[in-house]
Design a protein around this motif. Structure first.
Motif, PDB file in Angstrom:
ATOM      1  N   ILE A 194       0.390  -3.591  15.828  1.00 24.68           N
ATOM      2  CA  ILE A 194       1.059  -2.872  14.749  1.00 24.68           C
ATOM      3  C   ILE A 194       0.027  -2.169  13.878  1.00 24.68           C
ATOM      4  CG2 ILE A 194       2.640  -3.102  12.814  1.00 24.68           C
ATOM      5  CD1 ILE A 194       3.837  -3.825  15.521  1.00 24.68           C
ATOM      6  N   ASP A 195       0.231  -0.890  13.653  1.00 28.70           N
ATOM      7  CA  ASP A 195      -0.711  -0.115  12.855  1.00 28.70           C
ATOM      8  C   ASP A 195      -0.165   0.009  11.437  1.00 28.70           C
ATOM      9  OD1 ASP A 195      -2.736   1.485  11.986  1.00 28.70           O
ATOM     10  OD2 ASP A 195      -1.996   3.316  12.940  1.00 28.70           O
ATOM     11  N   ILE A 196      -0.540  -0.937  10.590  1.00 31.92           N
ATOM     12  CA  ILE A 196      -0.145  -0.916   9.182  1.00 31.92           C
ATOM     13  C   ILE A 196      -1.420  -0.950   8.362  1.00 31.92           C
ATOM     14  CG2 ILE A 196       1.042  -2.160   7.339  1.00 31.92           C
ATOM     15  CD1 ILE A 196       2.919  -3.304   9.426  1.00 31.92           C
ATOM     16  N   THR A 197      -1.555  -0.030   7.415  1.00 36.94           N
ATOM     17  CA  THR A 197      -2.771   0.032   6.608  1.00 36.94           C
ATOM     18  C   THR A 197      -2.456  -0.221   5.139  1.00 36.94           C
ATOM     19  OG1 THR A 197      -2.631   2.399   6.092  1.00 36.94           O
ATOM     20  CG2 THR A 197      -3.659   1.784   8.197  1.00 36.94           C
ATOM     21  N   LEU A 198      -3.474  -0.658   4.408  1.00 32.86           N
ATOM     22  CA  LEU A 198      -3.315  -0.853   2.970  1.00 32.86           C
ATOM     23  C   LEU A 198      -3.018   0.461   2.259  1.00 32.86           C
ATOM     24  CD1 LEU A 198      -5.966  -3.477   1.783  1.00 32.86           C
ATOM     25  CD2 LEU A 198      -3.478  -3.611   1.569  1.00 32.86           C
ATOM     26  N   ASP A 199      -3.549   1.549   2.780  1.00 37.26           N
ATOM     27  CA  ASP A 199      -3.269   2.856   2.176  1.00 37.26           C
ATOM     28  C   ASP A 199      -1.773   3.168   2.234  1.00 37.26           C
ATOM     29  OD1 ASP A 199      -5.905   3.503   1.429  1.00 37.26           O
ATOM     30  OD2 ASP A 199      -6.374   4.109   3.475  1.00 37.26           O
ATOM     31  N   GLN A 200      -1.155   2.859   3.385  1.00 40.60           N
ATOM     32  CA  GLN A 200       0.294   3.062   3.499  1.00 40.60           C
ATOM     33  C   GLN A 200       1.045   2.197   2.489  1.00 40.60           C
ATOM     34  OE1 GLN A 200       0.613   1.902   7.604  1.00 40.60           O
ATOM     35  NE2 GLN A 200       0.870   4.009   8.324  1.00 40.60           N
ATOM     36  N   LEU A 201       0.643   0.956   2.391  1.00 44.69           N
ATOM     37  CA  LEU A 201       1.330   0.025   1.497  1.00 44.69           C
ATOM     38  C   LEU A 201       1.132   0.416   0.035  1.00 44.69           C
ATOM     39  CD1 LEU A 201       0.537  -3.385   3.253  1.00 44.69           C
ATOM     40  CD2 LEU A 201       2.410  -1.769   3.682  1.00 44.69           C
ATOM     41  N   ALA A 202      -0.051   0.944  -0.273  1.00 48.68           N
ATOM     42  CA  ALA A 202      -0.314   1.398  -1.641  1.00 48.68           C
ATOM     43  C   ALA A 202       0.593   2.574  -1.999  1.00 48.68           C
ATOM     44  CB  ALA A 202      -1.781   1.776  -1.783  1.00 48.68           C
ATOM     45  N   THR A 203       0.796   3.473  -1.035  1.00 49.40           N
ATOM     46  CA  THR A 203       1.670   4.618  -1.275  1.00 49.40           C
ATOM     47  C   THR A 203       3.104   4.176  -1.511  1.00 49.40           C
ATOM     48  OG1 THR A 203       0.281   6.057   0.095  1.00 49.40           O
ATOM     49  CG2 THR A 203       2.555   6.758  -0.267  1.00 49.40           C
ATOM     50  N   ILE A 204       3.569   3.220  -0.712  1.00 50.59           N
ATOM     51  CA  ILE A 204       4.940   2.726  -0.840  1.00 50.59           C
ATOM     52  C   ILE A 204       5.163   2.052  -2.189  1.00 50.59           C
ATOM     53  CG2 ILE A 204       6.557   0.996   0.066  1.00 50.59           C
ATOM     54  CD1 ILE A 204       5.283   1.595   2.847  1.00 50.59           C
ATOM     55  N   SER A 205       4.179   1.268  -2.629  1.00 50.90           N
ATOM     56  CA  SER A 205       4.328   0.496  -3.859  1.00 50.90           C
ATOM     57  C   SER A 205       3.920   1.266  -5.113  1.00 50.90           C
ATOM     58  CB  SER A 205       3.489  -0.778  -3.773  1.00 50.90           C
ATOM     59  OG  SER A 205       2.110  -0.455  -3.679  1.00 50.90           O
ATOM     60  N   GLU A 206       3.191   2.378  -4.908  1.00 53.16           N
ATOM     61  CA  GLU A 206       2.596   3.132  -6.014  1.00 53.16           C
ATOM     62  C   GLU A 206       1.605   2.258  -6.787  1.00 53.16           C
ATOM     63  OE1 GLU A 206       5.872   4.727  -8.267  1.00 53.16           O
ATOM     64  OE2 GLU A 206       6.371   6.205  -6.717  1.00 53.16           O
ATOM     65  N   TYR A 207       0.924   1.405  -6.054  1.00 50.02           N
ATOM     66  CA  TYR A 207      -0.151   0.565  -6.551  1.00 50.02           C
ATOM     67  C   TYR A 207      -1.458   1.059  -5.950  1.00 50.02           C
ATOM     68  CZ  TYR A 207       2.412  -3.509  -8.473  1.00 50.02           C
ATOM     69  OH  TYR A 207       3.164  -4.363  -9.222  1.00 50.02           O
ATOM     70  N   SER A 208      -2.584   0.526  -6.453  1.00 50.15           N
ATOM     71  CA  SER A 208      -3.821   0.638  -5.688  1.00 50.15           C
ATOM     72  C   SER A 208      -3.763  -0.379  -4.555  1.00 50.15           C
ATOM     73  CB  SER A 208      -5.042   0.339  -6.571  1.00 50.15           C
ATOM     74  OG  SER A 208      -5.154  -1.057  -6.810  1.00 50.15           O
ATOM     75  N   LYS A 209      -4.548  -0.142  -3.489  1.00 50.05           N
ATOM     76  CA  LYS A 209      -4.457  -1.050  -2.342  1.00 50.05           C
ATOM     77  C   LYS A 209      -4.951  -2.452  -2.681  1.00 50.05           C
ATOM     78  CE  LYS A 209      -8.618   1.033  -0.280  1.00 50.05           C
ATOM     79  NZ  LYS A 209      -9.106   1.755   0.921  1.00 50.05           N
ATOM     80  N   TRP A 210      -5.841  -2.565  -3.654  1.00 52.71           N
ATOM     81  CA  TRP A 210      -6.317  -3.899  -4.038  1.00 52.71           C
ATOM     82  C   TRP A 210      -5.258  -4.631  -4.853  1.00 52.71           C
ATOM     83  CZ3 TRP A 210      -9.441  -3.737  -0.498  1.00 52.71           C
ATOM     84  CH2 TRP A 210     -10.307  -2.661  -0.277  1.00 52.71           C
ATOM     85  N   GLN A 211      -4.503  -3.880  -5.675  1.00 47.19           N
ATOM     86  CA  GLN A 211      -3.390  -4.493  -6.396  1.00 47.19           C
ATOM     87  C   GLN A 211      -2.315  -4.987  -5.433  1.00 47.19           C
ATOM     88  OE1 GLN A 211      -2.631  -1.085  -9.109  1.00 47.19           O
ATOM     89  NE2 GLN A 211      -2.505  -2.628 -10.727  1.00 47.19           N
ATOM     90  N   VAL A 212      -2.087  -4.229  -4.357  1.00 42.60           N
ATOM     91  CA  VAL A 212      -1.101  -4.635  -3.362  1.00 42.60           C
ATOM     92  C   VAL A 212      -1.470  -5.999  -2.791  1.00 42.60           C
ATOM     93  CG1 VAL A 212      -0.142  -4.157  -1.079  1.00 42.60           C
ATOM     94  CG2 VAL A 212      -0.389  -2.309  -2.731  1.00 42.60           C
TER      95      VAL A 212
END
Length: 269
Positions: free
Chosen positions: A182-200
């Motif tokens: 599965i290709d899931i990145t922190l950058d994608q998750l940060a965009t979805i949450s409108e957080y920084s990737k470290w906050q995610v």
């Protein structure tokens, strides 16, 4: 119950419920990303947890927090047995709505409310749990755990709804994904949450007990366990559950469940 007897039986239905018996050593140190709720039914169940050796006697309940390292062994020369169910932190968080996950530090309790919940979840192994009953008992578990640890409960600064979107995205990708990794990145998750990737990463762990990466890995491992229990060859299990190869699966499986896929397959025969 023979002294050298070791086995694992899975309850009917989709819910992860097992009954197990072990002599001596049972599990190497490991951590998994769900709550474990277990009731000891025979012997002395011992385990290292939070720097101390804990013991659970028949009728006592073990509650292990997500992502906390523990092992498992018989506390005496006699075998020990238990019944256990895994409870997804997602289901607990759906009840708590943004509070940090409750943490029962001792790991073992005689509290009647927990014993009653464990018995109701684990008494009928020949029949699947009814969905409504399981949801009812999961709600009771979350509230009881929150009340038992109320001095330690805090509301986080995490945006519950933003992190819920992240978790649902991961679930959807894995549900529709092929056997390829599965290709899931922190950058994608940060965009979805409108957080920084470290906050995610930080806030996902606060709400769900683990990081997004380990959450994805656990989803793959749960699929692998089901395939192993169906008797599929381990190389095929690894491919079908999104791991690079059998050694990749074995490494993650032991880290999460405290035993290897080969041993798990043998115990489930």
């Amino acid at each position: 119950m023979g002294k050298s007897q070791s086995w694992i039986k899975r309850a009917a239905g989709e819910t992860e419920r097992i009954e197990a018996c072990f002599s001596g050593f049972a599990y190497a140190p490991h951590s998994h990303d769900n709550y474990t709720l277990a009731i000891t039914t025979h012997g002395v169940q011992s385990f290292n947890y939070l720097g101390e050796l804990r013991h659970s006697l028949p009728g006592e309940v073990v509650i292990l927090h997500p992502d906390e390292t523990h092992d498992g062994q018989a506390g005496t020369d006699a075998p020990f047995a238990y019944r256990a169910i895994t409870i997804n932190p997602v289901d607990v968080q759906n009840v708590l709505q943004g509070a940090s996950l409750p943490f029962l530090e001792g790991g073992v309790t005689r509290q009647p409310e927990f014993i009653q919940i464990a018995k109701r979840l684990l008494s009928e192994f020949d029949h699947p749990l009814e969905i409504l009953e399981q949801q009812d008992l999961t709600f009771a578990f979350a509230i009881c755990l929150q009340q038992a640890t109320s001095k330690c409960i805090t509301h986080t600064s995490a945006n519950y709804h933003a992190l819920k979107r992240v978790r649902e995205y991961i679930d959807d990708v894995i549900a529709i994904g092929s056997s390829m990794p599965i290709d899931i990145t922190l950058d994608q998750l940060a965009t979805i949450s409108e957080y920084s990737k470290w906050q995610v990463t930080r806030d996902f762990r606060s709400l769900y007990g683990t990081t997004p990466y380990r959450y994805v890995t656990l989803k793959r491992l749960q699929k692998a366990k089901v395939l192993i229990e169906r008797g599929l060859p381990l190389a095929q299990v690894a491919f079908s559950s999104g791991f690079a190869d059998q050694s990749h699966l074995t490494r993650h499986f032991k880290k999460c469940f405290g035993t290897t896929p080969k041993v798990w397959a043998k115990l489930n025969q």
